[in-house]
Design a protein around this motif. Structure first.
Motif, PDB file in Angstrom:
ATOM      1  N   THR A   1      10.906 -42.535 -27.358  1.00 49.30           N
ATOM      2  CA  THR A   1      11.522 -43.603 -28.137  1.00 49.30           C
ATOM      3  C   THR A   1      10.854 -43.724 -29.502  1.00 49.30           C
ATOM      4  N   VAL A   2       9.526 -43.630 -29.532  1.00 48.54           N
ATOM      5  CA  VAL A   2       8.783 -43.713 -30.789  1.00 48.54           C
ATOM      6  C   VAL A   2       9.198 -42.573 -31.723  1.00 48.54           C
ATOM      7  N   LYS A   3       9.339 -41.368 -31.191  1.00 51.57           N
ATOM      8  CA  LYS A   3       9.772 -40.234 -32.019  1.00 51.57           C
ATOM      9  C   LYS A   3      11.144 -40.490 -32.624  1.00 51.57           C
ATOM     10  N   GLY A   4      12.052 -41.037 -31.823  1.00 51.80           N
ATOM     11  CA  GLY A   4      13.389 -41.365 -32.333  1.00 51.80           C
ATOM     12  C   GLY A   4      13.328 -42.425 -33.420  1.00 51.80           C
ATOM     13  N   LEU A   5      12.503 -43.420 -33.226  1.00 52.70           N
ATOM     14  CA  LEU A   5      12.351 -44.466 -34.239  1.00 52.70           C
ATOM     15  C   LEU A   5      11.746 -43.909 -35.522  1.00 52.70           C
ATOM     16  N   GLU A   6      10.793 -42.993 -35.381  1.00 50.88           N
ATOM     17  CA  GLU A   6      10.196 -42.367 -36.569  1.00 50.88           C
ATOM     18  C   GLU A   6      11.237 -41.580 -37.358  1.00 50.88           C
ATOM     19  N   ARG A   7      12.121 -40.877 -36.649  1.00 53.14           N
ATOM     20  CA  ARG A   7      13.198 -40.137 -37.329  1.00 53.14           C
ATOM     21  C   ARG A   7      14.136 -41.099 -38.061  1.00 53.14           C
ATOM     22  N   ARG A   8      14.495 -42.195 -37.399  1.00 47.28           N
ATOM     23  CA  ARG A   8      15.364 -43.198 -38.009  1.00 47.28           C
ATOM     24  C   ARG A   8      14.717 -43.813 -39.235  1.00 47.28           C
ATOM     25  N   LEU A   9      13.410 -43.974 -39.190  1.00 45.86           N
ATOM     26  CA  LEU A   9      12.678 -44.582 -40.295  1.00 45.86           C
ATOM     27  C   LEU A   9      12.845 -43.779 -41.582  1.00 45.86           C
ATOM     28  N   LEU A  10      12.876 -42.455 -41.451  1.00 47.02           N
ATOM     29  CA  LEU A  10      13.014 -41.585 -42.627  1.00 47.02           C
ATOM     30  C   LEU A  10      14.376 -41.712 -43.303  1.00 47.02           C
ATOM     31  N   GLU A  11      15.389 -42.116 -42.547  1.00 49.52           N
ATOM     32  CA  GLU A  11      16.755 -42.153 -43.066  1.00 49.52           C
ATOM     33  C   GLU A  11      17.271 -43.571 -43.298  1.00 49.52           C
ATOM     34  N   SER A  12      16.405 -44.552 -43.287  1.00 51.58           N
ATOM     35  CA  SER A  12      16.833 -45.946 -43.298  1.00 51.58           C
ATOM     36  C   SER A  12      16.691 -46.613 -44.654  1.00 51.58           C
ATOM     37  N   THR A  13      17.419 -47.730 -44.799  1.00 55.68           N
ATOM     38  CA  THR A  13      17.266 -48.581 -45.978  1.00 55.68           C
ATOM     39  C   THR A  13      15.985 -49.394 -45.816  1.00 55.68           C
ATOM     40  N   GLU A  14      15.544 -50.053 -46.880  1.00 57.71           N
ATOM     41  CA  GLU A  14      14.316 -50.844 -46.810  1.00 57.71           C
ATOM     42  C   GLU A  14      14.406 -51.940 -45.759  1.00 57.71           C
ATOM     43  N   PHE A  15      15.563 -52.597 -45.664  1.00 56.87           N
ATOM     44  CA  PHE A  15      15.734 -53.650 -44.673  1.00 56.87           C
ATOM     45  C   PHE A  15      15.616 -53.082 -43.259  1.00 56.87           C
ATOM     46  N   GLU A  16      16.272 -51.960 -43.031  1.00 52.39           N
ATOM     47  CA  GLU A  16      16.216 -51.325 -41.703  1.00 52.39           C
ATOM     48  C   GLU A  16      14.798 -50.855 -41.381  1.00 52.39           C
ATOM     49  N   LYS A  17      14.091 -50.371 -42.402  1.00 54.01           N
ATOM     50  CA  LYS A  17      12.726 -49.888 -42.186  1.00 54.01           C
ATOM     51  C   LYS A  17      11.820 -50.995 -41.656  1.00 54.01           C
ATOM     52  N   GLN A  18      12.007 -52.196 -42.160  1.00 58.55           N
ATOM     53  CA  GLN A  18      11.182 -53.311 -41.695  1.00 58.55           C
ATOM     54  C   GLN A  18      11.408 -53.566 -40.210  1.00 58.55           C
TER      55      GLN A  18
END
Length: 132
Positions: free
Chosen positions: A95-112
């Motif tokens: 799950t953490v790996k998936g979240l890390e991948r999402r973090l790279l492709e996210s907007t600033e709001f989503e990153k938070q």
């Protein structure tokens, strides 16, 4: 002191060894985080492994777990085998790996939001590892 072959520590010895106050040890005991036995005179005696238990508690507190969450994790630990805990850690790591991948492709709001979720998952992993 030894009773039936196992070493037992008085609360003062536990406090001195762990660096915690007697009051904190009493509080942890009242919550069920630490186990003790009473002598006929009413003194509380703790098994030697209480020092390790205190170290786990203090570590989990640094990981921002509440004492109630720590107690729940200890209770769950008694019901789980090492294999089950290992599987849970593996799932959380995925799950953490998936979240890390999402973090790279996210907007600033989503990153938070993703960072907050990453923090939660990593805290869970730390809690599980402490149970092993």
């Amino acid at each position: 002191m030894r009773i039936f072959g196992k070493a037992l520590l008085k609360i003062g010895q536990v406090a001195e060894t762990t660096g915690l106050s007697k009051r904190t040890i009493d509080y942890y005991t009242s919550l069920g985080l630490l186990k003790s036995e009473r002598t006929a005179a009413g003194y509380r005696l703790y098994p030697e492994d209480v020092v390790h238990q205190v170290q786990k508690i203090e570590y989990l507190k640094t990981q921002r777990l509440s004492l109630q969450e720590i107690l729940a994790s200890f209770t769950e630990r008694e019901e789980k085998t090492g294999d089950v805990i290992y599987q849970e850690v593996q799932q959380l790591q995925d799950t953490v790996k998936g979240l890390e991948r999402r973090l790279l492709e996210s907007t600033e709001f989503e990153k938070q939001e993703i960072r907050l979720e990453l923090s939660r998952r990593l805290t869970l992993i730390a809690s599980l590892i402490a149970q092993l």
